[in-house]
Design an enzyme around this catalytic site. Sequence first.
Site, short mmCIF file in Angstrom:
data_model
loop_
_atom_site.label_atom_id
_atom_site.label_comp_id
_atom_site.label_asym_id
_atom_site.label_seq_id
_atom_site.Cartn_x
_atom_site.Cartn_y
_atom_site.Cartn_z
N HIS A 17 0.85 -1.19 0.00
CA HIS A 17 0.00 0.00 0.00
C HIS A 17 0.89 1.25 0.00
CE1 HIS A 17 0.80 0.60 4.21
NE2 HIS A 17 0.19 -0.52 4.58
N HIS A 20 3.95 1.43 2.39
CA HIS A 20 5.11 0.65 1.97
C HIS A 20 5.81 1.35 0.81
CE1 HIS A 20 2.21 -2.71 3.27
NE2 HIS A 20 3.10 -2.59 4.24
N CYS A 125 0.03 -8.66 22.47
CA CYS A 125 -0.78 -8.08 21.38
C CYS A 125 -0.42 -8.82 20.11
CB CYS A 125 -0.49 -6.59 21.22
SG CYS A 125 -1.29 -5.93 19.74
N CYS A 128 0.87 -6.45 17.23
CA CYS A 128 2.27 -6.02 17.35
C CYS A 128 3.20 -7.22 17.36
CB CYS A 128 2.51 -5.25 18.64
SG CYS A 128 1.61 -3.73 18.80
N CYS A 142 -4.27 -1.93 23.15
CA CYS A 142 -3.08 -1.55 22.39
C CYS A 142 -3.44 -0.30 21.59
CB CYS A 142 -2.68 -2.68 21.45
SG CYS A 142 -1.57 -2.11 20.16
N HIS A 145 -3.53 -1.03 17.72
CA HIS A 145 -4.49 -1.98 17.13
C HIS A 145 -5.89 -1.91 17.73
CE1 HIS A 145 -0.51 -3.52 15.99
NE2 HIS A 145 -1.12 -3.73 14.87
N LYS A 294 -6.81 7.57 9.41
CA LYS A 294 -5.81 6.52 9.37
C LYS A 294 -6.13 5.57 8.21
CE LYS A 294 -3.29 3.61 12.31
NZ LYS A 294 -3.16 2.53 13.15
N LYS A 297 -7.87 -1.19 6.39
CA LYS A 297 -8.73 -2.05 5.58
C LYS A 297 -10.18 -1.88 6.01
CE LYS A 297 -6.47 -6.27 4.11
NZ LYS A 297 -6.20 -7.60 4.61
N1 MSP Z 1 7.66 -6.81 9.27
C1 MSP Z 1 7.77 -5.64 10.07
C2 MSP Z 1 9.10 -4.96 9.83
C3 MSP Z 1 10.30 -5.80 10.11
S1 MSP Z 1 11.77 -4.97 9.72
C4 MSP Z 1 12.96 -5.89 10.36
C5 MSP Z 1 6.66 -4.69 9.72
N2 MSP Z 1 6.08 -4.83 8.54
S2 MSP Z 1 4.90 -3.90 7.95
O1 MSP Z 1 4.46 -4.53 6.73
O2 MSP Z 1 3.92 -3.65 8.93
O3 MSP Z 1 5.60 -2.59 7.52
C6 MSP Z 1 5.72 -1.50 8.39
C7 MSP Z 1 6.36 -0.38 7.61
O4 MSP Z 1 5.58 -0.07 6.44
C8 MSP Z 1 6.44 0.94 8.35
O5 MSP Z 1 7.51 1.00 9.25
C9 MSP Z 1 6.59 1.88 7.18
O6 MSP Z 1 7.86 1.75 6.63
C10 MSP Z 1 5.57 1.32 6.21
N3 MSP Z 1 4.23 1.80 6.51
C11 MSP Z 1 3.12 1.07 6.78
N4 MSP Z 1 2.05 1.90 6.94
C12 MSP Z 1 2.43 3.18 6.78
C13 MSP Z 1 1.76 4.42 6.73
N5 MSP Z 1 0.46 4.55 6.92
N6 MSP Z 1 2.50 5.50 6.47
C14 MSP Z 1 3.84 5.44 6.24
N7 MSP Z 1 4.49 4.28 6.25
C15 MSP Z 1 3.85 3.15 6.61
O7 MSP Z 1 6.38 -3.82 10.54
#
Ligand code: MSP
Length: 645
Positions: A17, A20, A125, A128, A142, A145, A294, A297
Amino acid sequence: MSLYITTPIYYVNAQPHLGHAYTTIVADTYSRFRRLCKEDVRFQTGTDEHGDKIAEAARAAGIAPQEYADRISLLFQEAWPPFNIKPDTFIRTTDEHHIRTVQDILQKVYDQGDIYLGSYSGLYCRGCERFLTEKELVDGKCPDHQTAPQPISESNYFFRMSRYQDWLIDHIHKNPEFITPERYRNEVLSFLSEPLEDLCISRPKSRLDWGISLPFDADFVTYVWFDALINYLSGIGYPDGEEFAQYWAVAEHIIAKDILKPHAIYWPTMLKALGLAPYQRLHVHGYWNINEAKMSKSIGNVVRPETLRQDFGVDTVRYFLLREMSFGLDASFSDESIVARQNSDLANDLGNLFSRSLTMINKFAGGTVPSPADLEPQDKELAGAASHMVTAYTSHMQNFAFNRALQEVWSVISLANRYIVTSEPWVLAKEPSKTPRLNTVLYHLAETLRLIGLVLEPAMPETCIKMATALGISGDAHDKQNLVDHGCWGLTRPGVSIKLGASLFPRLDKKSKQPPQPSPTKKKQESPKGGIKEGSDAGLVSFDDFKRFDLRVAEIKAAEKINKSDRLLKLTVMAPDTRTVVAGIAEFYTPEELVGRQVIMVANLKPTKLMGVTSHGMILASKDEGGGLALSALTHGVPPGSKVS
Ligand code: MSP
């Protein structure tokens, strides 16, 4: 110098999304920037595939976790190339060599006594994937979440994280750049002001078996964070790979604030226990919200990067994300804001400067960049600003202030657009004696565009190829461009041929996100070639009709911006009566440069109200294909209010 830059590895329980995409675009932009500084860069991203969340998503999809992980990981692997994101490695935590590295590290830390068996009761959680402390809960839930964590009591293995607390506090104090921006460094220090507990690093297989087995106890799998963080080492061949030797010392991680604690506390202490130096810098950004809400989904407002790319094009998306978010703070996404950026920053400012300059070099200098002659103060001002831009841009990029780096570029774009207006090359072109002056202006425009194209490469690689090609820099010469050798003023060779191409960015219709279509009525009047239909007087006006327009010379006495409007200026004109006219020219002219000008005005239009200001006339201007605008003017001054016929 070299750099090893990483993104988080993304969970495969959800498709890529906007969030990412942002982190990965930032990593790519920063990699490109450091390569542009002639540095050696290694860029890694990937997917995090073990743990509760993935097992549950696979169960819901009715397939085995590995098959599920394969499917979603592929979506991430395929998501990045269309954005011109080029990681050197895409790591998966189900890769054989990653699993082996995690087990080797666990064994080493266990053998040295930093992992022990204990019992644990805590509040877990699932979102998390970690135990939360009472202090972290908000109303018993949490905060991330919005679910109440489950009380769990079980035997587990622990990492002696507490042992490294003092060392970590000291390291953060001694290295102010270790965690940036500063607000996150302060957050971590504040957390560390309380005693650190040891970290539970196992899950009993009875509860979860989708993970890496502990090498010293087959009844347990590794906690997902202990597994995931190690990707930063396994991806470069720890412990004895060549790349590990070369890149670990220059590691920088990019994350959002959601995963600050694992990266700022668990990870450095794990590295310390392993006898390794910590990473160099942790860059923490905020969240993208969607229309202030925010992204989630359940709200149904998840933005898919691919949809955006198809609607707006890759460079508009890259530019928008980098320009709109101040790194470290939250930002809000909306279709309106991306359309506005495309129309104003990209189509009007950059696109317009580019197309106007090239069209003029083509028309007035036969398609080759002419030699500059004697310099006037405004030439020196533009050259100075363009050189300063390279320095300021470089320093902001180093500091992850992408929005500021881009602002620097845009202030030169605005200056160059104003330079065109004030130096009036179309007037110079009419007088052979002014050719040296005309050549100086055209040279300055070409050289400014070259530098703009150079510094914009990290953010907008596709656009920069188009700009460089138009300026006669292509293929190998383009690939070799860098800030060290090419970031100074004066490198454009007079005589180089330019190539006219399509405009860089179309203006978009605010609602449909499409370039505006000609209206059906307009179409009817046009022949296939765009001229007036033969044998028909459709579209022609009679002289009597024309006579009904009262066209007058209006002298602009005052000009000011209209509150909340990017487009409109309120003009006070003399024609010869004094009246107010609202003109949609704010993107092209500053109020200051308008005062004193004489323009042509339609003086007998019915008054109309625009943004609360009543307009008593309309100023005539011409809009070119690249979105540029030129005001109507007279060859010499006449008494205000003179009739135009
Ligand atoms: N798998 C763990 C990370 C492990 S790293 C050793 C994880 N994955 S995640 O799919 O949840 O990705 C989190 C990351 O995605 C955030 O830290 C950020 O880089 C990005 N983002 C997810 N949602 C976001 C927003 N709404 N806005 C900006 N970045 C976001 O956590």
